[in-house]
Scaffold this motif. Sequence first.
Motif, PDB file in Angstrom:
ATOM      1  N   THR A 115       0.850  -1.182   0.000  1.00  0.00           N
ATOM      2  CA  THR A 115       0.000   0.000   0.000  1.00  0.00           C
ATOM      3  C   THR A 115       0.886   1.232   0.000  1.00  0.00           C
ATOM      4  O   THR A 115       1.730   1.393   0.884  1.00  0.00           O
ATOM      5  CB  THR A 115      -0.913   0.012   1.238  1.00  0.00           C
ATOM      6  N   LEU A 116       0.676   2.096  -0.992  1.00  0.00           N
ATOM      7  CA  LEU A 116       1.518   3.278  -1.108  1.00  0.00           C
ATOM      8  C   LEU A 116       1.236   4.270   0.012  1.00  0.00           C
ATOM      9  O   LEU A 116       2.163   4.792   0.641  1.00  0.00           O
ATOM     10  CB  LEU A 116       1.285   3.952  -2.465  1.00  0.00           C
ATOM     11  N   ASP A 231      12.822   7.485  11.920  1.00  0.00           N
ATOM     12  CA  ASP A 231      13.905   6.585  11.482  1.00  0.00           C
ATOM     13  C   ASP A 231      14.109   6.577   9.966  1.00  0.00           C
ATOM     14  O   ASP A 231      14.589   5.582   9.403  1.00  0.00           O
ATOM     15  CB  ASP A 231      13.638   5.146  11.948  1.00  0.00           C
ATOM     16  N   ASP A 232      13.722   7.670   9.293  1.00  0.00           N
ATOM     17  CA  ASP A 232      13.797   7.747   7.829  1.00  0.00           C
ATOM     18  C   ASP A 232      13.064   6.594   7.154  1.00  0.00           C
ATOM     19  O   ASP A 232      13.357   6.230   6.013  1.00  0.00           O
ATOM     20  CB  ASP A 232      15.265   7.737   7.356  1.00  0.00           C
ATOM     21  N   SER A 233      12.090   5.999   7.860  1.00  0.00           N
ATOM     22  CA  SER A 233      11.415   4.825   7.300  1.00  0.00           C
ATOM     23  C   SER A 233       9.907   4.990   7.196  1.00  0.00           C
ATOM     24  O   SER A 233       9.245   4.182   6.547  1.00  0.00           O
ATOM     25  CB  SER A 233      11.717   3.593   8.166  1.00  0.00           C
ATOM     26  N   GLU A 234       9.357   6.018   7.837  1.00  0.00           N
ATOM     27  CA  GLU A 234       7.917   6.264   7.735  1.00  0.00           C
ATOM     28  C   GLU A 234       7.653   7.753   7.928  1.00  0.00           C
ATOM     29  O   GLU A 234       8.248   8.391   8.796  1.00  0.00           O
ATOM     30  CB  GLU A 234       7.130   5.463   8.769  1.00  0.00           C
ATOM     31  N   ASN A 253       6.834   3.854   1.812  1.00  0.00           N
ATOM     32  CA  ASN A 253       7.439   3.646   0.502  1.00  0.00           C
ATOM     33  C   ASN A 253       8.786   4.373   0.430  1.00  0.00           C
ATOM     34  O   ASN A 253       8.857   5.588   0.621  1.00  0.00           O
ATOM     35  CB  ASN A 253       6.496   4.153  -0.583  1.00  0.00           C
ATOM     36  N   LYS A 254       9.848   3.652   0.146  1.00  0.00           N
ATOM     37  CA  LYS A 254      11.204   4.216   0.201  1.00  0.00           C
ATOM     38  C   LYS A 254      11.409   5.347  -0.810  1.00  0.00           C
ATOM     39  O   LYS A 254      12.062   6.342  -0.509  1.00  0.00           O
ATOM     40  CB  LYS A 254      12.230   3.110  -0.037  1.00  0.00           C
TER      41      LYS A 254
END
Length: 274
Positions: A115-116, A231-234, A253-254
Amino acid sequence: MDKIPQKLIESLMELGLLESEAKIYIALAIMDNAEVKELINLLGLSKPNTYEGLRMLEEKGLVVLINTRPMAYQVTPPDIGLEMLLKTHLDAKKEAQKLFSTMDKEKFVEKSRETLLHVFGEKSIDFKIKDMFDSATKSVFMISSPQYIKYIEILTEKKLKLDITIFSEGKDTEEALKKFFMDKEGNFQIISEENIANIHSSKITGPQELKEYKEALSMFEYKNMMVLMIDDSEIMYVMPFSQDSLSAITTKNKSLITLMKLGLKDITHQLSKN
């Protein structure tokens, strides 16, 4: 019994009781114990509803049968009963989390897909923000109004790299952040709403663009706005719009996070210069 507060009934229903069960439990809590016929007369419930409500409450451990002829029940005191109801919900939550984590999605759909974006409504935003702060292990980036400062307390016991920008006109906000940041690694700044509003105005080239820009700004309600990256992840974005209910989007989404990080760095750089 018309004097039972409706909010109390609704609170017990939120904890999983039916309306009839809630009314019976409250009545017994007031009287400590009562015969079934007393409850029927007092509450105006039908005989089948009363007996079924007592049966379910007894099954939950919230009332105890103390006499059979005539039938009479005693209540489990509310300070204990409410804990029992809450524990039931927490146990169910743990079991559901366990089952969700082990569920094989491919049994339900042919192809699993990422899911984007996830959309959160007003009632779920609070829980999502807390969840993101709880899950942070490395860093927190945040641009927000003062109303979201309360969540920062979750980070008190964590050693994280922090980058926090708050837009506010009040000294109290600045003092609260200074106190919090005393022994923390990272950066923080307080900026005015005017600086945020004018951040793109220097790039406007004509009167029509200026008009459209001002119209867009008139829809903004900065007290609602927040950008939160963990955490640069979400990333979570709470919309800064004037509306009856808040809404927010998140993504893991990275590619999107990389693009948004670049934009956020540009914004904070411009804000620090103003």
